[in-house]
Write a protein that holds these residues in place. Structure first.
Motif: not given
Length: 154
Positions: A97-109, A29-31, A51-58
Motif C-alpha cells: 500500500n505504498r502511495y507512488l504518486n506521493l513518492e514521485c513528488v517527495k523524491t523530486g521526480n 513517463d513519470g506519470d 512529471a517532466p516530459e521525456m524531452k524535458q530536463n529530468y
C-alpha cells in the motif's frame, strides 16, 4: 428529479470510485502507465502530479524512477476521474500500500499538479520539502513546470 440525481450519483461512484488491480506492462513517463487488468489494457494517468516530459530536463530520470518501483509488478489504482484523452486518472499503490504518486513528488521526480489537485495537501507538503532539500528535479537552478514546458512547445 430525485431519481435522476440518484442515478447520476450511483454512476459516478461506479466510474470514479472504481479500484483496478493489475500488472504494469508499460511505463510511458513519470506519470503515465499501462496496466493489464483481466486481460484488458488500461492506460492510467497519475492523479495530482505532473512529471517532466521525456524531452524535458529530468524526464528520463522521472520515468526510470517509476519503472524501478512498479514495472512488471502488481499495482492497485484508485480511480479519481477520467481526463480529456479518455485515460483513467488515479492514485497508484504498490508493495504494501505504498502511495507512488506521493513518492514521485517527495523524491523530486514530479511536480504537485495544483490545478487538478488543490486539496491534496500531502502532495503540496511533499513538493515543498523536496524543493527545500533540492531533491531530483529541484537540483536544477530553474526547473520548468511541465505544464509551462508543454505550452511553450505548441
Amino acid at each position: 428529479m430525485k431519481k435522476i440525481l440518484l442515478i447520476f450519483l450511483l454512476l459516478g461512484t461506479l466510474v470514479f470510485g472504481e479500484i483496478l488491480v493489475g500488472k504494469v506492462i508499460k511505463v510511458y513517463d513519470g506519470d503515465t502507465i499501462t496496466i493489464l487488468v483481466d486481460g484488458k489494457k488500461e492506460k492510467i494517468r497519475f492523479f495530482g502530479i505532473d512529471a517532466p516530459e521525456m524531452k524535458q530536463n529530468y524526464g528520463v530520470e522521472s520515468r526510470n524512477f517509476v519503472r524501478s518501483k512498479i514495472m512488471g509488478k502488481k499495482v492497485k489504482v484508485k480511480i479519481v476521474n477520467t481526463d480529456k484523452y479518455g485515460r483513467k486518472v488515479g492514485k497508484i499503490y504498490y508493495s504494501n500500500n505504498r502511495y507512488l504518486n506521493l513518492e514521485c513528488v517527495k523524491t523530486g521526480n514530479a511536480w504537485w499538479y495544483e490545478y487538478y489537485a488543490k486539496k491534496e495537501y500531502d502532495l503540496k507538503l511533499a513538493q515543498e520539502q523536496a524543493r527545500r532539500s533540492r531533491k531530483g528535479l529541484w537540483r536544477e537552478k530553474n526547473p520548468v513546470n511541465p505544464y509551462k514546458w508543454r505550452k511553450n512547445k505548441k
